[in-house]
Design a protein around this motif. Sequence first.
Motif, PDB file in Angstrom:
ATOM      1  N   LYS A 115       8.738 -21.952   4.401  1.00  8.14           N
ATOM      2  CA  LYS A 115       8.599 -23.094   3.496  1.00  8.14           C
ATOM      3  C   LYS A 115       7.408 -22.864   2.578  1.00  8.14           C
ATOM      4  O   LYS A 115       6.331 -22.479   3.032  1.00  8.14           O
ATOM      5  N   GLU A 116       7.615 -23.125   1.290  1.00  7.10           N
ATOM      6  CA  GLU A 116       6.531 -22.945   0.324  1.00  7.10           C
ATOM      7  C   GLU A 116       5.509 -24.069   0.451  1.00  7.10           C
ATOM      8  O   GLU A 116       4.317 -23.845   0.365  1.00  7.10           O
ATOM      9  N   PHE A 117       5.998 -25.303   0.671  1.00  6.45           N
ATOM     10  CA  PHE A 117       5.110 -26.461   0.750  1.00  6.45           C
ATOM     11  C   PHE A 117       5.111 -27.063   2.148  1.00  6.45           C
ATOM     12  O   PHE A 117       6.141 -27.118   2.806  1.00  6.45           O
ATOM     13  N   GLU A 118       3.937 -27.529   2.550  1.00  9.66           N
ATOM     14  CA  GLU A 118       3.803 -28.235   3.824  1.00  9.66           C
ATOM     15  C   GLU A 118       3.967 -29.723   3.559  1.00  9.66           C
ATOM     16  O   GLU A 118       3.378 -30.254   2.615  1.00  9.66           O
ATOM     17  N   ASN A 176       0.618 -26.800  -0.852  1.00  9.01           N
ATOM     18  CA  ASN A 176       0.831 -25.402  -0.475  1.00  9.01           C
ATOM     19  C   ASN A 176      -0.410 -24.771   0.151  1.00  9.01           C
ATOM     20  O   ASN A 176      -0.485 -23.558   0.301  1.00  9.01           O
ATOM     21  N   LYS A 216      -3.140 -24.199  -1.107  1.00 12.56           N
ATOM     22  CA  LYS A 216      -3.872 -23.366  -2.076  1.00 12.56           C
ATOM     23  C   LYS A 216      -4.467 -24.278  -3.138  1.00 12.56           C
ATOM     24  O   LYS A 216      -5.626 -24.644  -3.056  1.00 12.56           O
ATOM     25  N   LYS A 240      -2.047 -26.689  -5.033  1.00  4.92           N
ATOM     26  CA  LYS A 240      -1.041 -27.669  -5.460  1.00  4.92           C
ATOM     27  C   LYS A 240      -0.906 -28.781  -4.415  1.00  4.92           C
ATOM     28  O   LYS A 240      -0.865 -28.529  -3.216  1.00  4.92           O
ATOM     29  N   LYS A 285       7.357 -33.509  -4.688  1.00  3.27           N
ATOM     30  CA  LYS A 285       7.475 -32.160  -5.265  1.00  3.27           C
ATOM     31  C   LYS A 285       7.619 -32.199  -6.787  1.00  3.27           C
ATOM     32  O   LYS A 285       7.211 -31.270  -7.474  1.00  3.27           O
TER      33      LYS A 285
END
Length: 196
Positions: A39-42, A71, A73, A75, A98
Amino acid sequence: MADAQAPANTTPRQDNRGRGGQRGGRRDDRRNAADAAPKEFEEVVINIDRVSRVVKGGRRFRFKALVVVGNRKDKVGVGVSKGQDVQTAIAKATDVAKKNLITVPIAKETIPHDAEVKVSGAQVLIKPAALGTGIIAGGVVRQVIGVTGIRNLLSKSLGSTNKVNIAYATIDALRTLVPREEWLNAPKKQAKKETK
């Protein structure tokens, strides 16, 4: 005669076990394939409320979900949505979050400067912190900051305790941050270096 009947009874059982084993294997394969995709996003569910609407026949109950995605980082985004059941509400809120992602400027695992924002009755103050401080925040602010790349931060939530307003105030405070490179005195320092 007993010997002749024994093999006849055991063969159907073995066939049934074989079919059951294959079916179980197929189901496991499907589950493993779904989990394997990274998954890119949590996604973090901050709050779920049961809300009602009064109609002619009585009350209609739905669920309202507040979700934050990030993410880890730079975002982060917050979404609120309603649905007939909890899973639907969470899925819709995640989609909203999102679509409304913001990019947070991060300097040395903290924020470049302090910011204070008021949304409705909720007021949130965030300040940069020294290395090793950690995230000093409570409740909703901690959960929103937790999915970003920020590791050191001081914060205070003032006024209203409405979770939705606090979440939006935190996002707005992060949106107002300006990276160090874009500060008014940054170009002057670069110009001095070039002249030397």
